[in-house]
Write a protein that holds these residues in place. Structure first.
Motif, PDB file in Angstrom:
ATOM      1  N   PHE A 138      58.291 -53.897  -6.211  1.00 13.00           N
ATOM      2  CA  PHE A 138      57.372 -54.655  -5.369  1.00 13.00           C
ATOM      3  C   PHE A 138      56.102 -53.854  -5.105  1.00 13.00           C
ATOM      4  O   PHE A 138      54.997 -54.404  -5.111  1.00 13.00           O
ATOM      5  N   LEU A 139      56.241 -52.560  -4.883  1.00 10.56           N
ATOM      6  CA  LEU A 139      55.086 -51.700  -4.631  1.00 10.56           C
ATOM      7  C   LEU A 139      54.180 -51.675  -5.861  1.00 10.56           C
ATOM      8  O   LEU A 139      52.954 -51.811  -5.743  1.00 10.56           O
ATOM      9  N   PHE A 140      54.755 -51.520  -7.032  1.00  9.86           N
ATOM     10  CA  PHE A 140      53.969 -51.518  -8.271  1.00  9.86           C
ATOM     11  C   PHE A 140      53.223 -52.840  -8.446  1.00  9.86           C
ATOM     12  O   PHE A 140      52.028 -52.851  -8.760  1.00  9.86           O
ATOM     13  N   ALA A 141      53.905 -53.949  -8.219  1.00  5.82           N
ATOM     14  CA  ALA A 141      53.267 -55.265  -8.356  1.00  5.82           C
ATOM     15  C   ALA A 141      52.150 -55.428  -7.334  1.00  5.82           C
ATOM     16  O   ALA A 141      51.090 -55.990  -7.634  1.00  5.82           O
ATOM     17  N   GLY A 142      52.364 -54.941  -6.117  1.00  6.21           N
ATOM     18  CA  GLY A 142      51.333 -55.028  -5.084  1.00  6.21           C
ATOM     19  C   GLY A 142      50.096 -54.232  -5.441  1.00  6.21           C
ATOM     20  O   GLY A 142      48.965 -54.695  -5.233  1.00  6.21           O
ATOM     21  N   VAL A 143      50.286 -53.039  -5.989  1.00  2.45           N
ATOM     22  CA  VAL A 143      49.148 -52.210  -6.386  1.00  2.45           C
ATOM     23  C   VAL A 143      48.376 -52.879  -7.523  1.00  2.45           C
ATOM     24  O   VAL A 143      47.141 -52.944  -7.498  1.00  2.45           O
ATOM     25  N   VAL A 144      49.082 -53.397  -8.500  1.00  2.00           N
ATOM     26  CA  VAL A 144      48.419 -54.072  -9.622  1.00  2.00           C
ATOM     27  C   VAL A 144      47.648 -55.292  -9.118  1.00  2.00           C
ATOM     28  O   VAL A 144      46.485 -55.509  -9.506  1.00  2.00           O
ATOM     29  N   ASN A 145      48.231 -56.079  -8.233  1.00  2.00           N
ATOM     30  CA  ASN A 145      47.541 -57.246  -7.686  1.00  2.00           C
ATOM     31  C   ASN A 145      46.326 -56.842  -6.865  1.00  2.00           C
ATOM     32  O   ASN A 145      45.284 -57.508  -6.912  1.00  2.00           O
ATOM     33  N   ALA A 146      46.437 -55.759  -6.094  1.00  2.00           N
ATOM     34  CA  ALA A 146      45.299 -55.289  -5.303  1.00  2.00           C
ATOM     35  C   ALA A 146      44.141 -54.874  -6.210  1.00  2.00           C
ATOM     36  O   ALA A 146      42.977 -55.189  -5.931  1.00  2.00           O
ATOM     37  N   VAL A 147      44.456 -54.192  -7.308  1.00  2.00           N
ATOM     38  CA  VAL A 147      43.406 -53.792  -8.255  1.00  2.00           C
ATOM     39  C   VAL A 147      42.732 -55.025  -8.853  1.00  2.00           C
ATOM     40  O   VAL A 147      41.492 -55.072  -8.979  1.00  2.00           O
ATOM     41  N   ILE A 148      43.488 -56.022  -9.197  1.00  2.00           N
ATOM     42  CA  ILE A 148      42.923 -57.250  -9.771  1.00  2.00           C
ATOM     43  C   ILE A 148      42.038 -57.953  -8.748  1.00  2.00           C
ATOM     44  O   ILE A 148      40.930 -58.408  -9.075  1.00  2.00           O
ATOM     45  N   VAL A 149      42.482 -58.048  -7.499  1.00  2.00           N
ATOM     46  CA  VAL A 149      41.688 -58.707  -6.460  1.00  2.00           C
ATOM     47  C   VAL A 149      40.386 -57.950  -6.227  1.00  2.00           C
ATOM     48  O   VAL A 149      39.307 -58.555  -6.121  1.00  2.00           O
ATOM     49  N   ILE A 150      40.450 -56.637  -6.163  1.00  2.00           N
ATOM     50  CA  ILE A 150      39.231 -55.838  -5.976  1.00  2.00           C
ATOM     51  C   ILE A 150      38.282 -56.036  -7.153  1.00  2.00           C
ATOM     52  O   ILE A 150      37.065 -56.185  -6.971  1.00  2.00           O
ATOM     53  N   TYR A 151      38.827 -56.068  -8.356  1.00  2.00           N
ATOM     54  CA  TYR A 151      37.994 -56.316  -9.535  1.00  2.00           C
ATOM     55  C   TYR A 151      37.292 -57.676  -9.437  1.00  2.00           C
ATOM     56  O   TYR A 151      36.099 -57.782  -9.720  1.00  2.00           O
ATOM     57  N   PHE A 152      38.013 -58.711  -9.039  1.00  2.00           N
ATOM     58  CA  PHE A 152      37.403 -60.032  -8.909  1.00  2.00           C
ATOM     59  C   PHE A 152      36.336 -60.049  -7.820  1.00  2.00           C
ATOM     60  O   PHE A 152      35.285 -60.678  -7.977  1.00  2.00           O
ATOM     61  N   ILE A 153      36.580 -59.380  -6.716  1.00  2.00           N
ATOM     62  CA  ILE A 153      35.598 -59.344  -5.634  1.00  2.00           C
ATOM     63  C   ILE A 153      34.327 -58.636  -6.123  1.00  2.00           C
ATOM     64  O   ILE A 153      33.213 -59.131  -5.904  1.00  2.00           O
ATOM     65  N   VAL A 154      34.481 -57.516  -6.776  1.00  2.00           N
ATOM     66  CA  VAL A 154      33.323 -56.800  -7.310  1.00  2.00           C
ATOM     67  C   VAL A 154      32.612 -57.631  -8.358  1.00  2.00           C
ATOM     68  O   VAL A 154      31.379 -57.686  -8.395  1.00  2.00           O
ATOM     69  N   ALA A 155      33.332 -58.311  -9.216  1.00  2.00           N
ATOM     70  CA  ALA A 155      32.732 -59.132 -10.264  1.00  2.00           C
ATOM     71  C   ALA A 155      31.917 -60.272  -9.652  1.00  2.00           C
ATOM     72  O   ALA A 155      30.825 -60.601 -10.147  1.00  2.00           O
ATOM     73  N   VAL A 156      32.392 -60.864  -8.561  1.00  2.00           N
ATOM     74  CA  VAL A 156      31.659 -61.965  -7.919  1.00  2.00           C
ATOM     75  C   VAL A 156      30.417 -61.424  -7.225  1.00  2.00           C
ATOM     76  O   VAL A 156      29.351 -62.054  -7.254  1.00  2.00           O
ATOM     77  N   LEU A 157      30.494 -60.263  -6.601  1.00  2.00           N
ATOM     78  CA  LEU A 157      29.340 -59.684  -5.916  1.00  2.00           C
ATOM     79  C   LEU A 157      28.238 -59.269  -6.876  1.00  2.00           C
ATOM     80  O   LEU A 157      27.061 -59.346  -6.538  1.00  2.00           O
ATOM     81  N   ILE A 158      28.619 -58.843  -8.066  1.00  2.00           N
ATOM     82  CA  ILE A 158      27.620 -58.424  -9.056  1.00  2.00           C
ATOM     83  C   ILE A 158      26.913 -59.637  -9.649  1.00  2.00           C
ATOM     84  O   ILE A 158      25.734 -59.564  -9.966  1.00  2.00           O
ATOM     85  N   MET A 159      27.593 -60.748  -9.775  1.00  2.00           N
ATOM     86  CA  MET A 159      26.977 -61.940 -10.377  1.00  2.00           C
ATOM     87  C   MET A 159      25.970 -62.443  -9.437  1.00  2.00           C
ATOM     88  O   MET A 159      25.133 -62.842  -9.100  1.00  2.00           O
TER      89      MET A 159
END
Length: 74
Positions: free
Chosen positions: A53-74
């Motif tokens: 569960f911890l591994f899945a949470g970390v991977v999901n957090a990285v994906i969410v941060i990536y999406f947030i950064v990608a939206v802010l850059i656009m």
């Protein structure tokens, strides 16, 4: 094999012949495949651990941060 008592098959709409056939198929499946699925067998799947569960949470957090950064850059 696994120490499980035999449970009755109770599915609505089955005729007695269908129930007997289903029970025969279940028994045949248990006889042929239960050792594979029992603990330590080749088909055994271990329980999910806290680390999974911890591994899945970390991977999901990285994906969410990536999406947030990608939206802010656009």
């Amino acid at each position: 094999m696994l120490p499980i008592e035999k449970l009755p098959i109770d599915i609505g709409g089955l005729t007695p012949e269908m129930r007997n056939e289903l029970e025969a198929r279940v028994l045949a499946f248990e006889k042929e495949h239960e050792p594979e699925a029992a603990k330590g067998g080749s088909g055994y799947v271990p329980q999910i651990k806290k680390g999974d569960f911890l591994f899945a949470g970390v991977v999901n957090a990285v994906i969410v941060i990536y999406f947030i950064v990608a939206v802010l850059i656009m």
